[in-house]
Design a protein around this motif. Structure first.
Motif, mmCIF file in Angstrom:
data_model
loop_
_atom_site.group_PDB
_atom_site.id
_atom_site.type_symbol
_atom_site.label_atom_id
_atom_site.label_comp_id
_atom_site.label_asym_id
_atom_site.label_seq_id
_atom_site.Cartn_x
_atom_site.Cartn_y
_atom_site.Cartn_z
ATOM 1 N N ILE A 122 42.544 32.654 27.986
ATOM 2 C CA ILE A 122 41.260 33.182 28.632
ATOM 3 C C ILE A 122 40.567 33.623 27.873
ATOM 4 O O ILE A 122 40.945 34.394 26.967
ATOM 5 C CB ILE A 122 41.487 34.040 30.075
ATOM 6 C CG1 ILE A 122 42.432 33.189 30.991
ATOM 7 C CG2 ILE A 122 40.172 34.936 30.745
ATOM 8 C CD1 ILE A 122 42.752 34.365 32.040
ATOM 9 N N ASN A 123 39.691 33.177 28.022
ATOM 10 C CA ASN A 123 38.703 34.133 26.444
ATOM 11 C C ASN A 123 39.058 35.616 26.445
ATOM 12 O O ASN A 123 38.590 36.612 27.617
ATOM 13 C CB ASN A 123 37.190 34.080 26.615
ATOM 14 C CG ASN A 123 36.523 33.091 26.573
ATOM 15 O OD1 ASN A 123 37.258 32.052 26.049
ATOM 16 N ND2 ASN A 123 35.135 32.164 26.733
ATOM 17 N N LEU A 124 39.167 36.775 25.708
ATOM 18 C CA LEU A 124 38.705 38.178 25.494
ATOM 19 C C LEU A 124 40.208 38.553 26.641
ATOM 20 O O LEU A 124 39.962 39.535 27.335
ATOM 21 C CB LEU A 124 37.587 38.681 26.185
ATOM 22 C CG LEU A 124 36.424 38.502 24.933
ATOM 23 C CD1 LEU A 124 34.911 38.635 25.708
ATOM 24 C CD2 LEU A 124 36.566 38.865 23.154
ATOM 25 N N ARG A 125 41.262 37.667 26.475
ATOM 26 C CA ARG A 125 42.045 37.643 27.773
ATOM 27 C C ARG A 125 43.072 39.556 26.799
ATOM 28 O O ARG A 125 43.482 39.596 27.648
ATOM 29 C CB ARG A 125 43.546 36.803 27.254
ATOM 30 C CG ARG A 125 44.206 36.417 26.004
ATOM 31 C CD ARG A 125 45.157 35.060 26.465
ATOM 32 N NE ARG A 125 44.836 34.455 24.829
ATOM 33 C CZ ARG A 125 45.880 35.088 24.241
ATOM 34 N NH1 ARG A 125 47.236 35.558 24.882
ATOM 35 N NH2 ARG A 125 46.620 34.064 23.070
ATOM 36 N N TYR A 152 41.513 42.622 29.429
ATOM 37 C CA TYR A 152 42.654 42.626 30.228
ATOM 38 C C TYR A 152 44.128 43.272 30.128
ATOM 39 O O TYR A 152 45.001 43.884 30.823
ATOM 40 C CB TYR A 152 42.509 41.441 30.782
ATOM 41 C CG TYR A 152 42.901 40.937 32.221
ATOM 42 C CD1 TYR A 152 42.099 41.420 33.087
ATOM 43 C CD2 TYR A 152 44.421 41.344 33.534
ATOM 44 C CE1 TYR A 152 42.315 41.710 34.286
ATOM 45 C CE2 TYR A 152 44.809 41.547 34.219
ATOM 46 C CZ TYR A 152 43.249 41.256 35.246
ATOM 47 O OH TYR A 152 43.726 41.503 36.443
ATOM 48 N N VAL A 153 44.735 42.303 29.045
ATOM 49 C CA VAL A 153 46.433 43.075 28.514
ATOM 50 C C VAL A 153 46.187 43.923 28.581
ATOM 51 O O VAL A 153 46.982 44.686 29.207
ATOM 52 C CB VAL A 153 46.858 42.291 27.689
ATOM 53 C CG1 VAL A 153 48.085 42.609 27.379
ATOM 54 C CG2 VAL A 153 46.998 40.918 28.304
ATOM 55 N N VAL A 154 45.223 44.490 27.076
ATOM 56 C CA VAL A 154 45.306 46.442 27.565
ATOM 57 C C VAL A 154 45.323 47.058 28.843
ATOM 58 O O VAL A 154 45.571 48.715 28.409
ATOM 59 C CB VAL A 154 44.698 46.877 25.792
ATOM 60 C CG1 VAL A 154 44.166 47.741 25.383
ATOM 61 C CG2 VAL A 154 45.227 45.753 24.863
ATOM 62 N N LEU A 178 39.860 53.426 29.540
ATOM 63 C CA LEU A 178 38.767 53.208 29.652
ATOM 64 C C LEU A 178 38.628 51.513 29.673
ATOM 65 O O LEU A 178 37.607 51.406 30.278
ATOM 66 C CB LEU A 178 38.120 53.425 27.420
ATOM 67 C CG LEU A 178 37.265 52.996 27.708
ATOM 68 C CD1 LEU A 178 36.027 53.300 28.438
ATOM 69 C CD2 LEU A 178 36.558 53.157 26.105
ATOM 70 N N LEU A 179 39.506 50.921 29.051
ATOM 71 C CA LEU A 179 38.868 49.300 29.252
ATOM 72 C C LEU A 179 38.961 48.981 30.798
ATOM 73 O O LEU A 179 38.538 48.020 31.854
ATOM 74 C CB LEU A 179 40.102 48.988 28.654
ATOM 75 C CG LEU A 179 39.990 48.722 26.818
ATOM 76 C CD1 LEU A 179 40.755 47.214 26.036
ATOM 77 C CD2 LEU A 179 38.659 47.893 26.372
ATOM 78 N N LYS A 180 40.314 49.261 31.115
ATOM 79 C CA LYS A 180 40.626 49.382 33.003
ATOM 80 C C LYS A 180 39.495 50.267 33.807
ATOM 81 O O LYS A 180 38.584 48.923 34.902
ATOM 82 C CB LYS A 180 41.725 50.101 33.313
ATOM 83 C CG LYS A 180 42.075 49.998 35.199
ATOM 84 C CD LYS A 180 43.397 50.544 35.207
ATOM 85 C CE LYS A 180 43.733 50.684 36.713
ATOM 86 N NZ LYS A 180 45.186 51.442 36.784
#
Length: 683
Positions: free
Chosen positions: A151-154, A157-159, A234-236
């Motif tokens: 997946i692009n930029l996966r 999502y993991v972080v 932040l990313l979530k």
């Protein structure tokens, strides 16, 4: 060897080709809902009778150390444009199918690709397709399914969530490439998730992109109502924000409404709680007498006055600081904590004490304000006019504040008169301010001790040439953090090493377990083939193939189980087409007259010995007869799917990336591994 592949059944189609099946219930429909939860190889046959047609094609390899399965089932939902057309000859190589999964007849499979439908109706998203795939696998009693996460930029999502996107359906780390193991992967994820945002701002403060990184972080801290401390926080928030919604627009609306709410509260004549009423209220809800509560509250007022006299503009005292100071004159920490959490806003004499959330630190602070001598006008204007006045106030303060981020009240009134022709709406807004947020700026109204005039200090004002980036979408901000932070440190930095470890972890797997209570009156058993000692030493030196699952009645004997296991092995693996089972049991044979339920635990593997393997067949292992010897400096000891180069001297393979060979270089005919290079240099 020919292989059976199955296409969606034409008789199940509806007039609208975009809705071929009721996805929410498929495949639990028709006679298939009476499935007895037996082994996968039996369930798939029932599934095919109900839903599919078949044709012939070549096999697709997978699960390299397994014996070659006799059948592989391709479950495909093609692109919308191909619903009415037959599948092309190259459909196995197409990666634009809505859903493409492959399952071997031993129950092990692969999710090859999954794509949402890019149509205005959005009738089937990636999540819908994944839910469908998961239901199919669960219904058919699939055993294990692997997936390669591309997946692009996966990494985002993991972080953000601590797992891959497939983790929502139970897919867990299987193996990494370039020597990455589970422990290293988990440590890398935890390191990136716990990275402090303030540390990131500090790391990039002297770099060209540091201004925008700080701006993005502060922008979202100003929008969200919960503290954003780590990169994961932040990313979530960004990933769950809702696509490409404009954050700036939402922020401005929130600010204007906040300002209006302050004005409207004044219309309701909301007043701070009186000192006596607060003392009585606290004393009635605790075990301490009123005189002790009153003493603590007065000490709070005295400490705030002292702090106000020693500060210039910012009178806030954190809860921790207040607690430590009160301990010096009160001593009872239980009483202190109870009073501090009970204080919201109260008046004492000519002062008002408030407990509020600091917009920059996201922590509660106590402040004290002197009651203004000027009469504060009641707001007589409609909400639309107040909103316009709030917007004008924000523009004036942003564009005209001085170097100390302050602006005299009279100057604000003069500017407002130029814009609105009057000052009364602005007066109404300013008089109602209580540290509201306006575009990431905290606005308050205070009296400057040196001039004894009211000013409007602006905390957190961002003056940057890149203010236009505030208009960027969430997706653009996330992409900037992805490139500038996650890939912005030097290669030897721990963050870069953690990022690299996650990017090299692409393979995930989900395992399904048998639900034994659904098999009554049958018992499910896992039968493992145990080769002879000679076969293990000379022919079958790789890890054993997985067990075949059989379901037999509880009253079956060991002899009957042997017959069923023999048939299952013959039906599953090419190399065992003529297999003859000789005994049940590993080193010791189990009496064939014994009853299965009294001799074997359902959770224990059943070892099956026998003969008749076709050791001369080319269809022995799924990844072919040739097995590479891998010994790379990254720690890899097996073919992990990455590009390899084989040494022409010792035939040992190593990763081209680890050997410094560019991806664009073609096949190498004269490659020497690092060990052989070292030997040649010594000579």
């Amino acid at each position: 060897m020919a292989n059976n592949i199955f296409e969606a059944c034409k008789r199940m189609r509806r007039k609208n080709p975009k809705i071929p099946f009721p996805f929410d219930s498929f495949p639990i429909m028709g006679s298939f809902k009476n499935l007895n939860y037996g082994p996968f190889r039996e369930n798939i046959r029932l599934f095919l009778q109900e839903f599919a047609e078949k044709f012939e094609d070549n096999a697709v390899p997978g699960w390299g150390h397994h014996f070659v399965s006799k059948r592989k089932y391709h479950l495909i939902i093609p692109e919308v444009d191909y619903w009415k057309k037959p599948l092309k000859d190259n459909f196995l190589d197409v990666r634009t199918h809505i859903l493409y999964g492959l399952i071997h007849c031993n129950g092990y499979g692969h999710l090859i690709c999954i794509n949402g439908v890019k149509a205005p109706s959005n009738f089937l998203s990636e999540t819908d397709a994944m839910n469908l795939w998961d239901r199919i696998c669960s219904t058919l009693c699939t055993r294990k399914v692997s997936v390669r996460d591309e997946i692009n930029l996966r990494l985002l999502y993991v972080v953000g969530y601590g797992q891959s996107w497939y983790g929502k359906w139970g897919y867990k780390f299987s193996h990494g490439t370039f020597g990455v193991r589970k422990g290293k992967y988990e440590s890398a994820v935890e390191y990136l998730r716990s990275l402090n945002l303030d540390k990131i701002i500090s790391d990039f403060k002297n770099k060209s992109r540091g201004g925008r990184i700080k701006q993005i972080i502060n922008k979202y801290r100003g929008v969200v109502d919960i503290p954003l401390i780590t990169l994961s926080d932040l990313l979530k928030f960004m990933l769950g924000f809702g696509g490409r919604a404009r954050v700036q627009g939402k922020t401005e609306n929130k600010v204007v409404k906040s300002s209006c709410q302050h004005v409207l509260k004044r219309r309701d004549n909301e007043e701070p709680t009186s000192f006596d009423a607060l003392v009585t209220s606290i004393a009635n809800s605790c075990r301490w007498p009123a005189r002790r509560v009153e003493h603590v509250l007065k000490q709070i007022v005295n400490l705030l006055k002292q702090n106000k006299g020693g500060c210039d503009g910012n009178y806030g005292v954190s809860r921790y600081e207040m607690r430590e100071e009160l301990r010096k004159c009160v001593g009872d920490t239980g009483l202190i904590d109870f009073v501090l959490k009970s204080v919201n806003c109260f008046a004492i004499g000519n002062y008002v004490v408030r407990r509020s959330l600091n917009s920059s630190t996201r922590r509660f602070e106590f402040s004290i304000q002197e009651v203004l001598e000027e009469a504060e006008p009641d707001c007589q204007w409609p909400e639309e006019r107040v909103e316009h006045a709030s917007e004008v106030t924000a523009n004036i303060l942003t564009e005209n504040s001085d170097e100390e981020n302050t602006m005299p009240w009279r100057e604000l009134q003069d500017k407002a008169r130029e814009c609105l022709g009057e000052t009364q709406p602005i007066d109404c807004v300013v008089h109602s301010m209580d540290n509201p947020m306006i575009r990431n700026q905290s606005i308050s109204r205070t009296r400057k001790p040196s001039t004894n005039k009211f000013e409007l200090p602006i905390q957190g004002l961002i003056k940057d040439a890149q203010n236009d980036t505030m208009e960027c979408s969430v997706a653009e901000d996330a992409l900037y953090l992805y490139r500038s932070v996650l890939f912005g440190y030097r290669d030897t930095h721990p963050l870069s090493l953690a990022t690299k470890a996650i990017m090299d972890s692409k393979y995930f797997v989900k395992e399904w377990c048998f639900k034994e209570h659904n098999l009554d009156p049958l018992i499910a058993l896992s039968c493992l083939f145990l080769p002879s000692f000679d076969e293990l030493e000379t022919e079958l030196m790789r890890p054993l193939s997985p067990a075949v699952v059989v379901a037999v009645p509880l009253s079956s004997t060991i002899g009957e189980l042997k017959v069923v296991a023999q048939a299952a092995f013959r039906d599953t693996y090419c190399i065992m087409d003529k297999f003859v089972a000789s005994q049940i049991g590993g080193l010791k044979k189990i009496d064939e007259n014994k009853v299965v339920c009294h001799s074997i635990e359902p959770s224990s593997p059943v070892w099956v010995r026998g003969s008749g393997l076709d050791l001369g067949t080319t269809l022995r292992y799924e990844d072919g007869a040739q097995r590479l010897t891998v010994d790379c400096c990254c720690g890899a000891k097996y073919d992990d799917g990455e590009r390899l180069a084989t040494c022409e001297v010792c035939n040992v393979s190593q990763h081209t990336r680890c050997s410094g060979i560019a991806e664009k270089e073609g096949a190498l005919s004269d490659f020497l591994c690092s060990d052989c290079v070292a030997v040649s240099r010594r000579k």
